[in-house]
Design an enzyme around this catalytic site. Structure first.
Site, PDB file in Angstrom:
ATOM      1  N   SER A 147     -11.417   0.540   2.588  1.00  0.00           N
ATOM      2  CA  SER A 147     -10.653   0.069   3.751  1.00  0.00           C
ATOM      3  C   SER A 147     -10.004   1.246   4.470  1.00  0.00           C
ATOM      4  O   SER A 147      -9.317   2.053   3.847  1.00  0.00           O
ATOM      5  CB  SER A 147      -9.578  -0.924   3.312  1.00  0.00           C
ATOM      6  OG  SER A 147     -10.165  -2.095   2.786  1.00  0.00           O
ATOM      7  N   ARG A 152       0.809  -1.220   0.000  1.00  0.00           N
ATOM      8  CA  ARG A 152       0.000   0.000   0.000  1.00  0.00           C
ATOM      9  C   ARG A 152       0.841   1.269   0.000  1.00  0.00           C
ATOM     10  O   ARG A 152       0.484   2.289   0.594  1.00  0.00           O
ATOM     11  CB  ARG A 152      -0.968   0.014   1.190  1.00  0.00           C
ATOM     12  CG  ARG A 152      -1.966  -1.127   1.182  1.00  0.00           C
ATOM     13  CD  ARG A 152      -2.884  -1.071  -0.048  1.00  0.00           C
ATOM     14  NE  ARG A 152      -3.784  -2.212  -0.069  1.00  0.00           N
ATOM     15  CZ  ARG A 152      -3.548  -3.352  -0.724  1.00  0.00           C
ATOM     16  NH1 ARG A 152      -2.415  -3.504  -1.423  1.00  0.00           N
ATOM     17  NH2 ARG A 152      -4.413  -4.339  -0.702  1.00  0.00           N
ATOM     18  N   GLU A 211      -5.080   3.874   6.024  1.00  0.00           N
ATOM     19  CA  GLU A 211      -4.971   3.660   4.584  1.00  0.00           C
ATOM     20  C   GLU A 211      -5.657   4.805   3.845  1.00  0.00           C
ATOM     21  O   GLU A 211      -5.249   5.189   2.750  1.00  0.00           O
ATOM     22  CB  GLU A 211      -5.605   2.330   4.191  1.00  0.00           C
ATOM     23  CG  GLU A 211      -5.434   1.966   2.731  1.00  0.00           C
ATOM     24  CD  GLU A 211      -5.838   0.539   2.433  1.00  0.00           C
ATOM     25  OE1 GLU A 211      -6.379   0.316   1.341  1.00  0.00           O
ATOM     26  OE2 GLU A 211      -5.624  -0.342   3.282  1.00  0.00           O
TER      27      GLU A 211
END
EC number: 1.3.1.98
Length: 313
Positions: free
Chosen positions: A228, A179, A298
């Site tokens: 998310s 990520r 995130e």
């Protein structure tokens, strides 16, 4: 709240600008959470050349923030100072190239890339069906889902830096990790080239259908959400840590931890950005307290908090 209007000064500096400049433009309608204050100036460039022209002439002291489709984003209630750049129609081309490759603009939604690949008989990109957002964000955060990541398929990407200079980055230049990409923070991605492999359209579409069904069964995709919320810490699943900390269904004002999937925050109606972000911070605190594991966001958070209300009476 409103900011000083920059449009007249910038228009005088950039007589050949073709993109659209909008002062004090509300950003909430451009985000999936539907929260947040205004951009001091929202700029939608016509194409890469227009973007480069703008950046080369923009005073160095003016902050620049880039947003995509607004899926993985909280805009704080006080708004965003400086220029917010949002790529749109001029960055939405999809071109099938030889060797089972696709070149796509940074404004192309991830799901549209997956569909174009399926139509062209290009396998290996169906995982993008499960990722909300656009290609620019996918490059910046190495977006992934369903056993695939951006770094697995990216060949190269094109970008423009804060001074308006064009760059081409190879996959290796990104320094991808989970990520995250190590590309310079001031690079604005404009397009990317992806490598697929031969596939049967019907089989690829069937795989995309399976991904769609899995998302609908497990994620609150029809709610006002940002996807998310927290990254999975090494050796852990973020949702399991949130659940174990007793945060499933937790609320703050109009914000709630999803009952369906507790790594999702949702705006149940009328939430402020401060309530959503504050709820996320409370979840992080409780997870740290209960498990000793620290969750990292995130979702990207930008802008300023709203000014405190003046006391009355």
């Amino acid at each position: 709240m409103s900011f000083p209007d920059l449009t007249a000064d910038l228009a005088a500096r950039m007589p050949e600008l073709r993109g659209r400049l909008l002062p004090n433009q509300m950003l909430a309608p451009l985000t999936w959470f539907r929260v947040g204050g205004p951009a001091q100036l929202l700029f939608t460039p016509a194409d890469q050349e227009d973007l480069a022209y703008f950046l080369a002439r923009l005073p160095a002291e003016v902050p620049v923030t880039v947003i995509g489709l607004g899926s993985n984003l909280i805009v704080r209630d006080g708004g965003v100072e400086g220029v917010v750049i949002r790529l749109a129609r001029g960055f939405s081309d999809i071109v099938v190239e030889e060797g089972h490759r696709l070149r796509v603009g940074a404004a192309v939604p991830d799901v549209k890339l997956a569909r174009a690949a399926a139509d062209a008989g290009i396998a290996g990109l169906a995982f993008y069906r499960g990722i909300p957002g656009g290609m620019g964000g996918a490059l910046r955060m190495n977006a992934g889902a369903h056993h695939g990541e951006t770094r697995d398929r990216l060949v190269e990407a094109r970008a423009v830096d804060r001074q308006g200079r064009a760059h081409v980055l190879s996959n290796a230049d990104f320094g991808f990790s989970y990520r995250h990409s190590g590309a310079p923070a001031d690079f604005i991605f404009t397009s990317a080239l992806f490598q697929g492999e031969p596939g049967e359209p019907a089989e690829i579409l069937a795989e995309m259908d399976r991904i769609t069904q899995a998302r609908e069964a497990s994620q609150p995709i029809r709610e006002k959400t940002g996807g998310s919320t927290f990254k999975n810490p090494p050796g852990h699943k973020a949702w399991q840590l949130v659940d174990a900390a007793g945060c499933r269904g937790l609320t703050r004002g109009g914000a709630q931890v999803s009952q369906m999937h507790c790594n999702f925050l949702i705006n149940t109606g009328g939430a402020t950005a401060a309530e959503i972000e504050g709820l996320g911070e409370e979840v992080r605190r409780r997870v740290k307290e209960s498990s000793g594991v620290e969750l990292d966001w995130e979702i990207k958070r930008i802008g300023m908090a709203a000014p405190a209300a003046a006391p009355t009476g």
